[in-house]
Scaffold this active site. Structure first.
Site, mmCIF file in Angstrom:
data_model
loop_
_atom_site.group_PDB
_atom_site.id
_atom_site.type_symbol
_atom_site.label_atom_id
_atom_site.label_comp_id
_atom_site.label_asym_id
_atom_site.label_seq_id
_atom_site.Cartn_x
_atom_site.Cartn_y
_atom_site.Cartn_z
ATOM 1 N N HIS A 83 0.832 -1.220 0.000
ATOM 2 C CA HIS A 83 0.000 0.000 0.000
ATOM 3 C C HIS A 83 0.862 1.264 0.000
ATOM 4 O O HIS A 83 0.504 2.269 0.624
ATOM 5 C CB HIS A 83 -0.957 0.025 1.204
ATOM 6 C CG HIS A 83 -1.971 -1.075 1.195
ATOM 7 N ND1 HIS A 83 -3.232 -0.922 0.672
ATOM 8 C CD2 HIS A 83 -1.917 -2.349 1.647
ATOM 9 C CE1 HIS A 83 -3.905 -2.059 0.817
ATOM 10 N NE2 HIS A 83 -3.128 -2.938 1.390
ATOM 11 N N ASN A 156 -10.297 -2.610 2.465
ATOM 12 C CA ASN A 156 -9.985 -2.601 1.036
ATOM 13 C C ASN A 156 -11.248 -2.289 0.239
ATOM 14 O O ASN A 156 -12.341 -2.208 0.791
ATOM 15 C CB ASN A 156 -9.452 -3.976 0.598
ATOM 16 C CG ASN A 156 -7.972 -4.163 0.942
ATOM 17 O OD1 ASN A 156 -7.276 -3.205 1.259
ATOM 18 N ND2 ASN A 156 -7.514 -5.389 0.870
HETATM 19 FE FE1 HDE Z 1 -2.463 -4.741 5.467
HETATM 20 N N1 HDE Z 1 -0.652 -3.959 5.910
HETATM 21 N N2 HDE Z 1 -1.846 -6.549 6.091
HETATM 22 N N3 HDE Z 1 -4.221 -5.590 4.877
HETATM 23 N N4 HDE Z 1 -3.088 -2.988 4.800
HETATM 24 C C1 HDE Z 1 -0.289 -2.674 5.772
HETATM 25 O O1 HDE Z 1 0.810 -1.378 7.378
HETATM 26 C C2 HDE Z 1 -0.734 -6.786 6.784
HETATM 27 C C3 HDE Z 1 -4.593 -6.887 5.079
HETATM 28 C C4 HDE Z 1 -4.333 -2.662 4.367
HETATM 29 O O2 HDE Z 1 -3.154 3.586 3.941
HETATM 30 C C5 HDE Z 1 1.036 -2.362 6.400
HETATM 31 O O3 HDE Z 1 1.150 0.826 7.713
HETATM 32 C C6 HDE Z 1 -0.686 -8.155 7.219
HETATM 33 C C7 HDE Z 1 -5.995 -7.041 4.872
HETATM 34 C C8 HDE Z 1 -4.405 -1.270 4.018
HETATM 35 O O4 HDE Z 1 -1.491 3.391 5.356
HETATM 36 C C9 HDE Z 1 1.430 -3.680 7.061
HETATM 37 C C10 HDE Z 1 -1.822 -8.736 6.727
HETATM 38 C C11 HDE Z 1 -6.448 -5.801 4.532
HETATM 39 C C12 HDE Z 1 -3.129 -0.769 4.273
HETATM 40 C C13 HDE Z 1 0.293 -4.591 6.648
HETATM 41 C C14 HDE Z 1 -2.545 -7.726 6.039
HETATM 42 C C15 HDE Z 1 -5.329 -4.911 4.545
HETATM 43 C C16 HDE Z 1 -2.339 -1.857 4.765
HETATM 44 C C17 HDE Z 1 2.037 -1.747 5.485
HETATM 45 C C18 HDE Z 1 -2.267 -10.181 6.852
HETATM 46 C C19 HDE Z 1 -7.861 -5.401 4.167
HETATM 47 C C20 HDE Z 1 -2.661 0.640 4.016
HETATM 48 C C21 HDE Z 1 2.153 -0.301 5.906
HETATM 49 C C22 HDE Z 1 -2.362 -10.649 8.195
HETATM 50 C C23 HDE Z 1 -8.800 -5.587 5.245
HETATM 51 C C24 HDE Z 1 -2.939 1.560 5.144
HETATM 52 C C25 HDE Z 1 1.331 -0.180 7.073
HETATM 53 C C26 HDE Z 1 -2.488 2.961 4.785
HETATM 54 C C27 HDE Z 1 -1.021 -1.731 5.174
HETATM 55 C C28 HDE Z 1 0.248 -5.858 7.042
HETATM 56 C C29 HDE Z 1 -3.758 -8.000 5.403
HETATM 57 C C30 HDE Z 1 -5.467 -3.526 4.227
HETATM 58 C C31 HDE Z 1 2.789 -4.226 6.740
HETATM 59 C C32 HDE Z 1 0.422 -8.804 8.001
HETATM 60 C C33 HDE Z 1 -6.803 -8.329 5.027
HETATM 61 C C34 HDE Z 1 -5.602 -0.514 3.477
HETATM 62 O O5 HDE Z 1 1.445 -3.541 8.453
#
Ligand code: HDE
Length: 695
Positions: A83, A156
């Site tokens: 992202h 999302n």
């Molecule tokens: Fe994320 N995800 N994600 N994700 N995600 C990040 O956090 C992660 C997941 C989502 O505008 C990171 O600050 C793991 C689902 C958005 O700043 C990180 C898992 C969904 C954003 C991370 C998921 C998301 C992130 C990277 C599986 C939809 C952007 C930078 C367990 C519900 C937020 C940060 C923004 C960002 C990890 C799965 C949505 C690395 C480990 C499911 C919208 O922490």
């Protein structure tokens, strides 16, 4: 329409001096603000470093130069691991219907109050500088600064995710990101490692088919649904829990582009979505979403034909309707991209009392990941003190020191229990966050996946069968395009084996387009169910017939009729559209000898920027433009993308006649203004099979 262009800009030459580097710049007068160092020392010369003689070496003593370069050297922070590419805006949340029966959270019980928020939209795979319009899932993260602490709904634009267990997230991301040995492709899932991984992970099939759909090609950030995805809990004053899934529904409806458009937009304007967000907010046309909840009890969940703790499953809106209880309006673009959009830190673990987590194993993993990632991205456990992250309600605790501590705790006492300072904050069992007292099964500890998570094909099948025929063609074509980029034959073959479990017709169409034979179907781990169709998952089917939020392009050139231009401009604006004048140059003299400014040169504004195009040009100009490929592409693409075209006689004679443009009901003469306006509210999808070989 702008008419008067003032070429005399008196401000331009005010206070200008020439530096000895030949540059022209302004110097502050006695009362004007003065440039200073970080220490507040006024700077006398911001053009030249301190040297031992005009041609001599620079001096180490030059603290102004050293400070400036030192700051510059450290102006970047690590981009988000996923992202990374995002755009954001400020706004407010307003509750219209209280959920007091279900929760104690004030944000969901106090109606009519506007609570500030910050929303960041993103792509997933590409880096920070990548384009806005790849085929990708979009992040939809909302930080609501509630009176009871920040609430981050980090979701999302699709209601499900690729994987079921946090353990698989690094693998998924490593597979979709540029291949590590070669560093490409950027912001694309169309490559071997992605399809290798997903074809070996049947749980990904549901999100993959959404990724192949028009939902992955949003027309605008303002036209995307948002989903919290996981089930959460609402907890009421009696401690009763109700499961909930969160939804954002765009007032402008869900709209997508075609793949060909998305590809062309990314070349012509990689900032297409960011610009659209910026322009719409600046024009006072504020993006708005309804906020909705799907509420259900544990007993109801037990009857669903899937496990709601599995993030690869949506809860069909036809099964549990989305109850609209509030709205979000985005009404202020950030003042500073870095300070706000880049430094904002979302964490799904940020919740106010009255809302709680479910046991979804993907959500549980996220609760660790986001807090952790902020440390390497923002560099300090004090990231919550950065203005965009700080709660707007009072906050106080005993956490001390660390890099960039901005607060100055004026106390001797930074611990608990304590008896020295009665003014210090203390825990409150009554007002504090309480976890739901869930009765747990006596399970056996182990690395396991619930059997109730084993059905990987029924919902992708439901998704495909719920689409309009046009959308099904887009989905089949997207699989064919992406798999066509996969060089490893057995990966392509393995995917066809999965598609057979989703729908035989889909598998056949993709195999045909790839020129491949179908393999045996993959072995499903659970019986494939025929679920009722869910029209709520469509894109084209949900696109409203409206000009609101859409953009009309009017091509004009020297001598064009002012009255015709004004007629179309008015009709489009009256119907809610924005209008951009496109011309060979940035200024044009019209038939009444007035000079107008165009929004863009035609070479820089291909018709993919517009939802409908109008051409009002004189014969001599039409003859000239007929030799210009960007003009020819303008019409050709508008036609190929099934858009409305309004043409003048000169356009018809000198341009359209040379192009393979058939005069269907969406290609109309200038005299039919109303027909054009109606057509531009939608697309003539029946034209598509005539201009494109769809799978
Ligand atoms: Fe994320 N995800 N994600 N994700 N995600 C990040 O956090 C992660 C997941 C989502 O505008 C990171 O600050 C793991 C689902 C958005 O700043 C990180 C898992 C969904 C954003 C991370 C998921 C998301 C992130 C990277 C599986 C939809 C952007 C930078 C367990 C519900 C937020 C940060 C923004 C960002 C990890 C799965 C949505 C690395 C480990 C499911 C919208 O922490």
């Amino acid at each position: 329409m702008k008419t008067d262009i003032d070429h005399n800009d008196p401000a331009k030459n005010m206070n200008m001096t020439a530096g000895n580097g030949g540059e022209t710049h302004q110097r502050a007068g006695d009362d004007a603000p003065v440039l200073t160092t970080q220490q507040g020392v006024a700077i006398s010369d911001n053009q030249n470093s301190l040297k031992a003689g005009p041609r001599g070496p620079s001096l180490l003593e030059d603290f102004v130069l050293r400070e400036k370069i030192n700051h510059f050297d450290h102006e970047r922070i690590p981009e988000r691991i996923v992202h990374a590419r995002g755009s954001a805006a400020h706004g407010y949340f307003e509750l219209t219907e209280s959920l007091a029966e279900y929760t104690t959270a004030k944000i969901l019980t106090e109606t009519g109050k506007q609570t500030p928020l910050f929303t960041r939209f993103s792509t997933v795979a590409g880096n920070k500088g990548s384009k806005d319009t790849p085929r990708d899932v979009r992040g939809f993260a909302v930080k609501i600064y509630t009176d009871e602490g920040n609430w981050d709904i980090v979701g999302n634009n699709m209601p499900i995710f690729f994987i079921q267990d946090a353990m698989k997230f690094p693998d998924l991301v490593h597979a979709v990101k540029p291949e590590p040995d070669r560093g490409f492709p950027q912001a694309a899932s169309a490559h071997d490692t992605f399809w290798d991984f997903v074809s070996l992970s049947p749980e990904t099939m549901h999100n993959v088919i959404w990724l192949m759909s028009d939902r992955a090609l949003p027309r605008s950030l303002r036209m995307m649904e948002g989903f919290g995805i996981h089930s959460y809990r609402l907890i009421n004053k009696d401690g009763k829990s109700t499961f909930v899934r969160f939804h954002w529904k765009p007032v402008l409806g869900v709209q997508g582009t075609t793949w060909d458009e998305a590809v062309k937009i990314s070349g012509a304007d990689p900032d297409y979505h960011r610009r659209d967000l910026f322009e719409s907010i600046n024009a006072g046309d504020f993006p708005e979403w309804e906020f909705g909840v799907q509420l259900f009890t544990e007993e109801e969940a037990d009857k669903f034909p899937f496990d709601h703790l599995d993030a690869t499953k949506l809860i069909p809106e036809e099964l549990v309707p989305v109850k609209i209880v509030g709205k979000m309006v985005l009404n202020r673009y950030p003042d500073n991209f870095f300070a706000e959009t880049e430094q904002v830190a979302f964490c799904p673990s940020h919740l106010p009392p009255g809302i709680d987590f479910s046991n979804d194993p993907l959500l549980q993993g996220r609760l660790f990941s986001y807090l952790d990632t902020q440390l390497s991205r923002l560099g300090s456990p004090n990231f919550a003190q950065i203005p965009i992250n700080a709660p707007k309600c009072p906050f106080a605790n005993n956490q001390q020191d660390g890099h960039m501590q901005m607060q100055v705790p004026k106390t001797r006492v930074l611990y608990e229990p304590q008896s020295l300072d009665p003014t210090r904050p203390r825990e409150s069992a009554k007002r504090g966050f309480g976890s739901f007292h869930e009765q747990l099964d006596d399970g056996v500890k182990g690395r396991v996946r619930a059997e109730s998570f084993a059905d990987h094909y029924s919902q992708p099948r439901m998704f495909y069968l719920s689409q309009t025929p046009e959308e099904q063609a887009h989905i089949a074509s997207a699989y064919a395009f992406e798999l066509g980029k996969v060089d490893t034959a057995h990966v392509r073959m393995r995917m066809l084996g999965h598609l057979l479990n989703i729908d035989k017709d889909l598998a056949n169409r993709v195999a045909d387009a790839l020129g491949m034979d179908l393999p045996e179907a993959a072995e499903p781990r659970a019986p494939i169910q025929d679920l009722p169709e869910s029209p709520a998952v469509q894109t084209i089917g949900l696109s409203p017939e409206t000009l609101k939020g859409r953009m009309i392009g009017i091509l004009v050139a020297k001598g064009s009729s002012r009255s015709e231009i004004e007629k179309f401009e008015k009709a489009a604006k009256d119907a809610g559209a924005s209008v951009k004048i496109v011309a060979p140059g940035r200024e044009v003299i019209l038939d009444d000898d007035t000079r107008i400014e165009s929004a863009e040169r035609i070479a820089g504004a291909p018709s993919v920027f517009f939802d409908g195009v109008v051409s009002i040009i004189m014969p001599d100009q039409a003859k000239k433009l007929a030799k210009d490929s960007s003009t020819l592409d303008w019409f050709n693409d508008a036609f190929n993308h099934c858009k409305a075209i309004a043409y003048c006689p000169a356009t018809e004679e000198h341009i359209l006649s040379k192009l393979p443009i058939e005069k269907d009901e969406f290609v109309t003469p200038l005299s039919e203004v109303d027909a054009f306006i109606d057509n531009a509210k939608t697309r003539l999808w029946s034209r598509e099979p005539k201009v494109r070989d769809l799978a």
